[in-house]
Design an enzyme around this catalytic site. Sequence first.
Site, PDB file in Angstrom:
ATOM      1  N   ARG A  57     -12.177   2.113  -7.914  1.00 35.58           N
ATOM      2  CA  ARG A  57     -11.274   3.183  -8.360  1.00 35.58           C
ATOM      3  C   ARG A  57     -11.607   3.605  -9.792  1.00 35.58           C
ATOM      4  NH1 ARG A  57      -5.502   2.326  -5.494  1.00 35.58           N
ATOM      5  NH2 ARG A  57      -6.354   1.764  -3.470  1.00 35.58           N
TER       6      ARG A  57
ATOM      7  N   ASP B 224       0.822  -1.217   0.000  1.00 39.00           N
ATOM      8  CA  ASP B 224       0.000   0.000   0.000  1.00 39.00           C
ATOM      9  C   ASP B 224       0.854   1.265   0.000  1.00 39.00           C
ATOM     10  OD1 ASP B 224      -2.349   1.437   0.022  1.00 39.00           O
ATOM     11  OD2 ASP B 224      -2.589   1.339   2.194  1.00 39.00           O
TER      12      ASP B 224
ATOM     13  N   ASN C 259     -11.043  -2.772  -4.849  1.00 32.99           N
ATOM     14  CA  ASN C 259     -10.285  -1.819  -5.669  1.00 32.99           C
ATOM     15  C   ASN C 259     -10.959  -1.500  -7.007  1.00 32.99           C
ATOM     16  OD1 ASN C 259      -7.070  -2.972  -4.424  1.00 32.99           O
ATOM     17  ND2 ASN C 259      -8.198  -1.157  -3.832  1.00 32.99           N
TER      18      ASN C 259
HETATM   19  C1  IPE Z   1      -5.350  -2.611   0.253  1.00 26.75           C
HETATM   20  O1  IPE Z   1      -5.053  -1.272   0.013  1.00 26.75           O
HETATM   21  C2  IPE Z   1      -5.367  -3.363  -1.035  1.00 26.75           C
HETATM   22  C3  IPE Z   1      -4.073  -3.510  -1.719  1.00 26.75           C
HETATM   23  C4  IPE Z   1      -2.937  -3.059  -1.297  1.00 26.75           C
HETATM   24  C5  IPE Z   1      -4.117  -4.235  -2.941  1.00 26.75           C
HETATM   25  P1  IPE Z   1      -6.194  -0.188  -0.164  1.00 26.75           P
HETATM   26  O2  IPE Z   1      -5.517   1.105  -0.427  1.00 26.75           O
HETATM   27  O3  IPE Z   1      -7.186  -0.643  -1.166  1.00 26.75           O
HETATM   28  O4  IPE Z   1      -6.882  -0.207   1.270  1.00 26.75           O
HETATM   29  P2  IPE Z   1      -7.730   0.896   2.013  1.00 26.75           P
HETATM   30  O5  IPE Z   1      -8.751   1.413   1.052  1.00 26.75           O
HETATM   31  O6  IPE Z   1      -6.781   1.976   2.423  1.00 26.75           O
HETATM   32  O7  IPE Z   1      -8.300   0.204   3.195  1.00 26.75           O
HETATM   33  C1  IPE Z   2      -1.745   0.199  -3.235  1.00 28.20           C
HETATM   34  O1  IPE Z   2      -1.485   1.553  -3.290  1.00 28.20           O
HETATM   35  C2  IPE Z   2      -2.013  -0.398  -4.585  1.00 28.20           C
HETATM   36  C3  IPE Z   2      -3.379  -0.888  -4.768  1.00 28.20           C
HETATM   37  C4  IPE Z   2      -4.323  -0.850  -3.869  1.00 28.20           C
HETATM   38  C5  IPE Z   2      -3.711  -1.441  -6.062  1.00 28.20           C
HETATM   39  P1  IPE Z   2      -2.652   2.615  -3.278  1.00 28.20           P
HETATM   40  O2  IPE Z   2      -3.050   2.898  -4.699  1.00 28.20           O
HETATM   41  O3  IPE Z   2      -3.768   2.195  -2.414  1.00 28.20           O
HETATM   42  O4  IPE Z   2      -1.918   3.868  -2.685  1.00 28.20           O
HETATM   43  P2  IPE Z   2      -2.531   4.937  -1.673  1.00 28.20           P
HETATM   44  O5  IPE Z   2      -3.040   4.181  -0.488  1.00 28.20           O
HETATM   45  O6  IPE Z   2      -3.636   5.636  -2.405  1.00 28.20           O
HETATM   46  O7  IPE Z   2      -1.386   5.823  -1.342  1.00 28.20           O
HETATM   47 MG    MG Z   3      -4.108   2.431  -0.438  1.00 30.98          MG
END
Ligand code: IPE
Ligand code: IPE
Ligand code: MG
Length: 248
Positions: free
Chosen positions: A79, A28, A76
């Site tokens: 998004r 993350d 996800n």
């Molecule tokens: C968890 O991260 C999922 C992955 C790293 C693939 P998210 O960014 O989706 O989690 P939340 O929304 O902060 O809980």
């Molecule tokens: C994790 O990084 C990757 C996925 C969840 C696919 P994020 O895209 O959630 O990064 P932040 O949390 O927005 O910084």
């Molecule tokens: Mg994230």
Amino acid sequence: MAFLKPKQAPVPQVDFERLPRHVAIIMDGNGRWAKKRGLPRTAGHAAGAETFRTIATYCKDIGLEYLTVYAFSTENWKRPAEEVSAIMGLLKKYLLEAIGRMERDRVKMKFFGDLTPLPRELRELCERTEEIAKHYDGVQVNICLNYGGRDEIIRACKAFAAACAAGETAPGFLDEAAFGQYLFSAGVPDPDLIIRPSGEVRISNFLLWQSAYAEFYFTDVLWPDFSKDELHRALAAYQSRSRRFGGV
Ligand code: IPE
Ligand code: IPE
Ligand code: MG
């Protein structure tokens, strides 16, 4: 622009004879890493993919048995479409390279999650990767893709119910070990250590069943900045813990 590096704790010694068997990582912080640099979020995902390559290779080098990474959750999909398709594109690129290198790298890849809603080309690539990986040993890298812990448990319940209806088993035979065989992680020991970078202190639907007795390591480092040193900090923290599993 130059970025001031936060003060880092010294890197502790790791006892490589006492490694956890299974490390799981919630990768993350890609978006925030990009934002800090005035870059699009997709640049963060590309940087995160690089980090994954480095860390997976290092885990193999130190002799870890299992590495499970959270790459894309069942949530996800919320998004923006462009971000989702950029992530799928990066996964495709990674797998195309990884397939070519599997023999040399000795990385055995598996996917946890329902692959059916993925773009067809990516799905086929995942299936091909798993098929080829069957012939190799080395570190087993499980990539959680369209993975959700709750979804996994519901699927397992349905599969068990179907097996009962087919007369292959009966409710009386269900115990923790039997249930585990219906999960994506069938045959893989539970994670000993779960690492979450990026400063978030939550599980976000990751390995809900398997994490029952996992040790957790949280760090503010964003995933693209995660390094071998940070992994050493996590491993050393793990080694300093006393795991009692309910005993004394
Ligand atoms: C968890 O991260 C999922 C992955 C790293 C693939 P998210 O960014 O989706 O989690 P939340 O929304 O902060 O809980
Ligand atoms: C994790 O990084 C990757 C996925 C969840 C696919 P994020 O895209 O959630 O990064 P932040 O949390 O927005 O910084
Ligand atoms: Mg994230």
